[in-house]
Design an enzyme around this catalytic site. Structure first.
Site, mmCIF file in Angstrom:
data_model
loop_
_atom_site.group_PDB
_atom_site.id
_atom_site.type_symbol
_atom_site.label_atom_id
_atom_site.label_comp_id
_atom_site.label_asym_id
_atom_site.label_seq_id
_atom_site.Cartn_x
_atom_site.Cartn_y
_atom_site.Cartn_z
ATOM 1 N N TYR A 1 19.746 35.440 37.681
ATOM 2 C CA TYR A 1 20.720 34.714 36.851
ATOM 3 C C TYR A 1 21.240 35.610 35.714
ATOM 4 O O TYR A 1 22.450 35.748 35.519
ATOM 5 C CB TYR A 1 20.022 33.473 36.285
ATOM 6 C CG TYR A 1 20.839 32.684 35.314
ATOM 7 C CD1 TYR A 1 21.874 31.868 35.747
ATOM 8 C CD2 TYR A 1 20.568 32.741 33.947
ATOM 9 C CE1 TYR A 1 22.631 31.140 34.848
ATOM 10 C CE2 TYR A 1 21.317 32.012 33.042
ATOM 11 C CZ TYR A 1 22.348 31.216 33.495
ATOM 12 O OH TYR A 1 23.089 30.504 32.599
ATOM 13 N N TYR A 2 20.321 36.256 35.016
ATOM 14 C CA TYR A 2 20.740 37.123 33.900
ATOM 15 C C TYR A 2 21.468 38.356 34.397
ATOM 16 O O TYR A 2 22.443 38.797 33.810
ATOM 17 C CB TYR A 2 19.540 37.514 33.019
ATOM 18 C CG TYR A 2 19.252 36.476 31.968
ATOM 19 C CD1 TYR A 2 19.804 36.573 30.693
ATOM 20 C CD2 TYR A 2 18.468 35.372 32.249
ATOM 21 C CE1 TYR A 2 19.572 35.605 29.731
ATOM 22 C CE2 TYR A 2 18.226 34.391 31.297
ATOM 23 C CZ TYR A 2 18.782 34.511 30.042
ATOM 24 O OH TYR A 2 18.564 33.549 29.090
ATOM 25 N N ASP B 1 13.082 40.009 28.012
ATOM 26 C CA ASP B 1 13.682 40.138 26.675
ATOM 27 C C ASP B 1 13.309 41.525 26.146
ATOM 28 O O ASP B 1 12.126 41.871 26.127
ATOM 29 C CB ASP B 1 13.128 39.046 25.748
ATOM 30 C CG ASP B 1 13.400 37.656 26.314
ATOM 31 O OD1 ASP B 1 14.554 37.397 26.678
ATOM 32 O OD2 ASP B 1 12.456 36.844 26.403
ATOM 33 N N ASP C 1 18.928 45.461 32.072
ATOM 34 C CA ASP C 1 20.257 45.883 31.604
ATOM 35 C C ASP C 1 20.104 46.681 30.314
ATOM 36 O O ASP C 1 21.048 47.323 29.880
ATOM 37 C CB ASP C 1 21.103 44.653 31.277
ATOM 38 C CG ASP C 1 20.433 43.866 30.163
ATOM 39 O OD1 ASP C 1 19.307 43.387 30.369
ATOM 40 O OD2 ASP C 1 21.012 43.777 29.045
#
Ligand SMILES: C[S@@+](CC[C@H](N)C(=O)[O-])C[C@H]1O[C@@H](n2cnc3c(N)ncnc32)[C@H](O)[C@@H]1O
Length: 216
Positions: free
Chosen positions: A196-197, A119, A155
């Protein structure tokens, strides 16, 4: 909480490859010998979620041990179940807050660290919560063997820039830096493992940033 989530929480507690909270304390300094029953290097994936790096690196490197660390038991469930079903023995998961890492790993016990799509915590007031803030880096410096690598895939351009700044400010050693991994020379078999992300971000045409650094 949903029924599925509750079921996974109950099931994950029975998995032999998952260690939760205090149950991990006795393994400090002894993960290789007492948990994996070998003398192989130990690699961590922090904020592992469903543990794609943990499981896929374990398949690629049977001579190393891989531990996925996350506090969400229902996410860890996925990676742990896959590893059990595929009979992959060099995989473990530890359900703890990464803040408490030093309670679970001894100085120099860890060979390498992967941090996968954490995060980003963009608010300035949340800087201390970023997994590459100095507060966390100091913990990684303890548990890593001398010269051990930290790999960050994200990302989030802000977190990438922030981490690169910390590397420079703290005089750490930068080995690889790219803002567009899949259009760079670095996208090998290991760096092309997709979490997954990451798959979600790629569908949205996001660039994937990657940093590899060490303390010496
Ligand atoms: C955005 S998800 C990424 C999951 C996975 N690495 C992926 O790429 O699919 C971030 C993960 O970090 C975990 N996490 C965040 N802060 C944490 C902390 N302080 N300690 C342990 N886990 C944490 C969350 O539970 C969540 O699974």
């Amino acid at each position: 909480m949903g029924k599925d989530k509750l079921k996974r929480f109950a099931e994950v507690a029975t998995f032999p490859n998952v260690v939760q909270l205090d149950a991990g304390l006795p393994f400090k300094g002894k993960w290789a010998r007492d948990f994996f029953k070998n003398g192989n290097p130990v690699v961590l994936e922090l904020a592992c979620g469903k543990g794609e790096y943990t499981v896929n690196l374990a398949k690629l490197y049977p001579g190393k041990n891989f531990i996925g660390v996350d506090y969400k038991g229902n996410r860890i469930w996925r990676g742990a179940k896959d590893a059990l079903e595929d009979g992959i023995k060099n995989v473990g998961f530890l359900r703890i807050q990464i803040e408490t890492l030093l309670e679970y790993f001894a100085d120099g016990e860890v060979d390498e660290i992967w941090i996968t799509f954490p995060d980003p915590k963009p608010q300035v007031s949340r800087e201390k919560k970023r997994l590459t803030s100095p507060r966390f880096l100091v913990k990684y410096r303890h548990v890593l063997k001398p010269g051990g690598f930290i790999n960050l895939k994200t990302d989030n351009d802000g977190l990438h820039v922030y981490t690169a700044e910390k590397i420079e400010e703290l005089g750490l050693k930068l080995h690889v830096k790219t803002e567009d991994l899949y259009h760079s020379e670095f996208a090998d078999e290991v760096l092309s493992i997709k979490t997954y992300y990451e798959k979600k971000y790629l569908q949205d045409n996001k660039n994937i940033n990657y940093l590899k650094f060490s303390f010496q």
